[in-house]
Scaffold this motif. Sequence first.
Motif, PDB file in Angstrom:
ATOM      1  N   LEU A  31      68.933  59.020   7.015  1.00 23.44           N
ATOM      2  CA  LEU A  31      70.356  59.222   7.256  1.00 23.44           C
ATOM      3  C   LEU A  31      70.946  58.057   8.039  1.00 23.44           C
ATOM      4  CD1 LEU A  31      72.852  61.038   7.093  1.00 23.44           C
ATOM      5  CD2 LEU A  31      72.063  62.138   9.211  1.00 23.44           C
ATOM      6  N   ALA A  32      70.253  57.613   9.070  1.00 18.13           N
ATOM      7  CA  ALA A  32      70.736  56.484   9.870  1.00 18.13           C
ATOM      8  C   ALA A  32      70.905  55.238   9.012  1.00 18.13           C
ATOM      9  CB  ALA A  32      69.775  56.212  11.028  1.00 18.13           C
ATOM     10  N   GLN A  64      78.789  53.054  12.884  1.00 19.01           N
ATOM     11  CA  GLN A  64      77.942  52.781  14.044  1.00 19.01           C
ATOM     12  C   GLN A  64      77.095  54.020  14.297  1.00 19.01           C
ATOM     13  OE1 GLN A  64      79.869  52.655  17.842  1.00 19.01           O
ATOM     14  NE2 GLN A  64      78.113  51.741  18.882  1.00 19.01           N
ATOM     15  N   VAL A  65      75.790  53.842  14.313  1.00 17.52           N
ATOM     16  CA  VAL A  65      74.880  54.968  14.479  1.00 17.52           C
ATOM     17  C   VAL A  65      74.195  54.896  15.833  1.00 17.52           C
ATOM     18  CG1 VAL A  65      72.834  56.147  13.585  1.00 17.52           C
ATOM     19  CG2 VAL A  65      74.487  55.149  11.996  1.00 17.52           C
ATOM     20  N   LYS A  66      74.259  55.982  16.573  1.00 19.61           N
ATOM     21  CA  LYS A  66      73.557  56.107  17.842  1.00 19.61           C
ATOM     22  C   LYS A  66      72.474  57.180  17.696  1.00 19.61           C
ATOM     23  CE  LYS A  66      77.515  54.960  20.845  1.00 19.61           C
ATOM     24  NZ  LYS A  66      78.320  55.428  22.005  1.00 19.61           N
ATOM     25  N   ARG A  69      83.098  55.122  11.529  1.00 18.47           N
ATOM     26  CA  ARG A  69      82.960  56.089  12.605  1.00 18.47           C
ATOM     27  C   ARG A  69      81.756  55.747  13.474  1.00 18.47           C
ATOM     28  NH1 ARG A  69      83.566  62.012   9.901  1.00 18.47           N
ATOM     29  NH2 ARG A  69      83.961  62.535  12.075  1.00 18.47           N
ATOM     30  N   SER A  70      81.756  56.306  14.683  1.00 16.41           N
ATOM     31  CA  SER A  70      80.598  56.246  15.553  1.00 16.41           C
ATOM     32  C   SER A  70      79.929  57.615  15.496  1.00 16.41           C
ATOM     33  CB  SER A  70      81.016  55.918  16.994  1.00 16.41           C
ATOM     34  OG  SER A  70      79.879  55.869  17.839  1.00 16.41           O
ATOM     35  N   ILE A  71      78.654  57.635  15.141  1.00 14.61           N
ATOM     36  CA  ILE A  71      77.960  58.887  14.846  1.00 14.61           C
ATOM     37  C   ILE A  71      76.708  58.991  15.703  1.00 14.61           C
ATOM     38  CG2 ILE A  71      76.817  60.222  13.033  1.00 14.61           C
ATOM     39  CD1 ILE A  71      78.544  58.406  11.062  1.00 14.61           C
ATOM     40  N   LEU A  72      76.524  60.141  16.317  1.00 14.23           N
ATOM     41  CA  LEU A  72      75.374  60.386  17.185  1.00 14.23           C
ATOM     42  C   LEU A  72      74.405  61.320  16.467  1.00 14.23           C
ATOM     43  CD1 LEU A  72      74.201  59.947  20.077  1.00 14.23           C
ATOM     44  CD2 LEU A  72      75.388  62.055  20.735  1.00 14.23           C
ATOM     45  N   ILE A  73      73.137  60.893  16.368  1.00 12.43           N
ATOM     46  CA  ILE A  73      72.119  61.690  15.690  1.00 12.43           C
ATOM     47  C   ILE A  73      71.036  62.108  16.667  1.00 12.43           C
ATOM     48  CG2 ILE A  73      70.423  61.787  13.832  1.00 12.43           C
ATOM     49  CD1 ILE A  73      71.938  59.640  12.370  1.00 12.43           C
ATOM     50  N   ALA A  74      70.824  63.404  16.786  1.00 13.28           N
ATOM     51  CA  ALA A  74      69.684  63.937  17.529  1.00 13.28           C
ATOM     52  C   ALA A  74      68.581  64.228  16.517  1.00 13.28           C
ATOM     53  CB  ALA A  74      70.076  65.220  18.263  1.00 13.28           C
ATOM     54  N   GLY A  75      67.378  63.724  16.772  1.00 11.20           N
ATOM     55  CA  GLY A  75      66.312  63.846  15.789  1.00 11.20           C
ATOM     56  C   GLY A  75      66.339  62.688  14.806  1.00 11.20           C
ATOM     57  N   GLY A  76      66.849  61.561  15.250  1.00 12.48           N
ATOM     58  CA  GLY A  76      66.998  60.407  14.374  1.00 12.48           C
ATOM     59  C   GLY A  76      65.706  59.688  14.057  1.00 12.48           C
ATOM     60  N   SER A  77      64.607  60.045  14.731  1.00  9.67           N
ATOM     61  CA  SER A  77      63.338  59.366  14.475  1.00  9.67           C
ATOM     62  C   SER A  77      62.502  60.084  13.418  1.00  9.67           C
ATOM     63  CB  SER A  77      62.524  59.253  15.769  1.00  9.67           C
ATOM     64  OG  SER A  77      62.228  60.536  16.294  1.00  9.67           O
ATOM     65  N   SER A 108      69.762  48.454  20.319  1.00  8.49           N
ATOM     66  CA  SER A 108      69.088  49.027  19.146  1.00  8.49           C
ATOM     67  C   SER A 108      69.666  50.381  18.758  1.00  8.49           C
ATOM     68  CB  SER A 108      67.583  49.179  19.423  1.00  8.49           C
ATOM     69  OG  SER A 108      66.998  47.917  19.698  1.00  8.49           O
ATOM     70  N   GLY A 109      70.716  50.779  19.449  1.00  6.32           N
ATOM     71  CA  GLY A 109      71.346  52.061  19.136  1.00  6.32           C
ATOM     72  C   GLY A 109      70.610  53.265  19.677  1.00  6.32           C
ATOM     73  N   ILE A 110      69.726  53.068  20.655  1.00  6.63           N
ATOM     74  CA  ILE A 110      68.923  54.152  21.224  1.00  6.63           C
ATOM     75  C   ILE A 110      69.506  54.581  22.574  1.00  6.63           C
ATOM     76  CG2 ILE A 110      66.633  54.854  22.012  1.00  6.63           C
ATOM     77  CD1 ILE A 110      66.787  54.282  19.012  1.00  6.63           C
ATOM     78  N   TYR A 111      69.678  55.893  22.740  1.00  6.62           N
ATOM     79  CA  TYR A 111      70.217  56.434  23.986  1.00  6.62           C
ATOM     80  C   TYR A 111      69.309  57.579  24.457  1.00  6.62           C
ATOM     81  CZ  TYR A 111      74.287  53.630  22.948  1.00  6.62           C
ATOM     82  OH  TYR A 111      75.126  52.575  22.677  1.00  6.62           O
ATOM     83  N   HIS A 112      68.902  57.494  25.696  1.00  7.76           N
ATOM     84  CA  HIS A 112      67.960  58.469  26.250  1.00  7.76           C
ATOM     85  C   HIS A 112      68.612  59.839  26.447  1.00  7.76           C
ATOM     86  CE1 HIS A 112      64.727  60.158  28.665  1.00  7.76           C
ATOM     87  NE2 HIS A 112      65.647  60.572  29.507  1.00  7.76           N
ATOM     88  N   TRP A 113      67.816  60.883  26.158  1.00  3.16           N
ATOM     89  CA  TRP A 113      68.207  62.237  26.538  1.00  3.16           C
ATOM     90  C   TRP A 113      66.962  63.076  26.752  1.00  3.16           C
ATOM     91  CZ3 TRP A 113      70.127  66.543  22.818  1.00  3.16           C
ATOM     92  CH2 TRP A 113      69.256  66.692  21.745  1.00  3.16           C
ATOM     93  N   ASN A 114      67.110  64.155  27.468  1.00  7.44           N
ATOM     94  CA  ASN A 114      66.037  65.120  27.670  1.00  7.44           C
ATOM     95  C   ASN A 114      66.693  66.498  27.733  1.00  7.44           C
ATOM     96  OD1 ASN A 114      63.989  66.831  28.626  1.00  7.44           O
ATOM     97  ND2 ASN A 114      62.973  65.131  29.679  1.00  7.44           N
TER      98      ASN A 114
END
Length: 302
Positions: A19-20, A29-31, A4-12, A42-48
């Motif tokens: 978890l990642a 696949q981890v985003k 699966r492709s999985i999106l994590i908010a708070g991944g840092s 690097s699997g990093i996607y910007h958000w605000n």
Amino acid sequence: MTTRSILIAGGSGLVGKHLAALLSASGHQVKILSRAPSNPGSGIYHWNPSERSIDPEAMDGVSAVINLAGAGIADRLWTPWRKRQIINSRLSSTRFLVELLNKGGHQVTSFISASAIGIYGDTGEKVIHEEAPPAEGFLADTCIRWEAEALKVTSPKVRTVLLRISNVLAHEGGVLPSLLLPFRFRLAMVFGSGKQYFSWIHIDDLCCLISHAMDSEKTKGIFNAASPGPLMFSNLITLIKQLKGGWYLKLRIPSGLLSLAMGGMATLLTNGTRVSPERIIDTGFKFRYNEAGAAIRDLIKK
């Protein structure tokens, strides 16, 4: 197992990093959503979240969204400014994710959002299940508002799971390093009466539980994320003494003194909740660490 492709908010954060790593090792696949500039390689996607902005490619192909975003509860003293930051960081991120899920045009089928057992307050010896009423106070109010935002998902294809996370035991973060610190000075410190219940979960079990919640169709709604082995705080300190071996002076710090030094934040140390994980176990999840001794022994040796 389906990749699966999985999106994590708070991944840092502590849990997000573990978890990642777990999900990546399982072939997913981890985003990671981050305030840093996007770096898809690097699997990093910007958000605000506060500005309602996100890299449009972040949601592409994603089938699960995991929300761990929020300022640390125990990182700083609870000044009025810090309290606002703790609440707003959770509400704004959760609200924005829910808006994205409700818009449609995505492939997400499961939304896992964090909460905390702080919603129950100080409950003494009573065993607490998910239907227990919320308490009053800053922590409980934060969790109530946090969960309310997560439960606003209206898309019928998205299964929403809220995990009320207990004290996370990990080698490099969470509550354990703070508990172990006085032992360096031959002190075994008990906070408050010592009779308050300490509900906990090993970081590995928590990450596996999140993965289980993501995949299991039986898992929907609110669940306690805590091991089956809560224990009184004084017994926890005694257990650590035994595991470390040697001589230690057991020192009790009264609740009043903690309140003078820490203000309302002292409740993190003096309040106790005896949480039951029965509901998540009924979905088929199996804990690897059922007893605090096994969990702490594993983490100390690391």
